[in-house]
Design a protein around this motif. Structure first.
Motif, PDB file in Angstrom:
ATOM      1  N   THR A  33       0.795  -1.226   0.000  1.00 32.20           N
ATOM      2  CA  THR A  33       0.000   0.000   0.000  1.00 32.20           C
ATOM      3  C   THR A  33       0.828   1.276   0.000  1.00 32.20           C
ATOM      4  OG1 THR A  33      -0.235  -0.186   2.393  1.00 32.20           O
ATOM      5  CG2 THR A  33      -2.019  -1.070   1.046  1.00 32.20           C
ATOM      6  N   SER A  34       2.059   1.244   0.547  1.00 32.95           N
ATOM      7  CA  SER A  34       2.876   2.462   0.533  1.00 32.95           C
ATOM      8  C   SER A  34       4.331   2.135   0.828  1.00 32.95           C
ATOM      9  CB  SER A  34       2.359   3.485   1.550  1.00 32.95           C
ATOM     10  OG  SER A  34       2.581   3.027   2.862  1.00 32.95           O
ATOM     11  N   THR A  36       7.846   4.443   2.356  1.00 30.90           N
ATOM     12  CA  THR A  36       8.323   5.700   2.926  1.00 30.90           C
ATOM     13  C   THR A  36       9.838   5.664   3.057  1.00 30.90           C
ATOM     14  OG1 THR A  36       6.272   5.850   4.202  1.00 30.90           O
ATOM     15  CG2 THR A  36       8.079   7.283   4.878  1.00 30.90           C
ATOM     16  N   THR A 134       7.413   7.654  -0.981  1.00 30.80           N
ATOM     17  CA  THR A 134       7.306   9.066  -0.576  1.00 30.80           C
ATOM     18  C   THR A 134       8.280   9.339   0.561  1.00 30.80           C
ATOM     19  OG1 THR A 134       5.524   8.584   0.984  1.00 30.80           O
ATOM     20  CG2 THR A 134       4.871   9.179  -1.254  1.00 30.80           C
TER      21      THR A 134
END
Length: 135
Positions: A33-34, A36, A134
């Protein structure tokens, strides 16, 4: 002729039983999902949503690849998991390969493998997703 048709039918039935998914693998899923950035690209924390049969537990191998200029940044990591039967969020840290290239913001390819077991059997979940990294 009748024996040949019977043999083919039995062979087909046998294959369908062998290739049918187990109850655990039918209900299991992984979605990245992500991602970092950590420590200016030395690592990336990958967040995954995992659904698997309650009572199973194990670990995952995580791999991340990302274009870095004319090169590819590469790293590996892992994450533990104890299944609850409900979707749950798992975070694992992927470290850039020593002497390699740092990760950056942008799209990367996250792949890996979960090995989840209980007393009588194991379930193996592979995943291969793109993820936006990100800050």
């Amino acid at each position: 002729m009748r024996r040949i048709i019977t043999a083919i039918a039995l062979l087909g039935l046998s294959l369908s039983v062998l290739l049918a998914p187990t109850p655990a693998s039918a209900a299991s899923s992984v979605e990245v999902t992500s991602g970092t950035l950590v420590a200016r690209g030395v690592a990336v924390d990958l967040t995954l949503t995992v659904t698997c049969q309650a009572g199973m537990s194990g670990t995952s191998e995580l791999v991340l690849r990302q274009r870095s200029g004319d090169h590819v940044a590469y790293g590996t990591g892992w994450a533990p998991l104890r299944c609850s039967g409900e979707p749950q969020v798992v975070t694992g840290r992927v470290f850039a390969e020593a002497g390699g290239y740092a990760f950056n913001r942008g799209v990367a390819l996250a792949s890996g493998h979960f090995e989840l077991c209980e007393q009588e059997y194991c379930d193996y979940l592979d995943f291969n997703n793109t993820v936006r990294v990100t800050r």
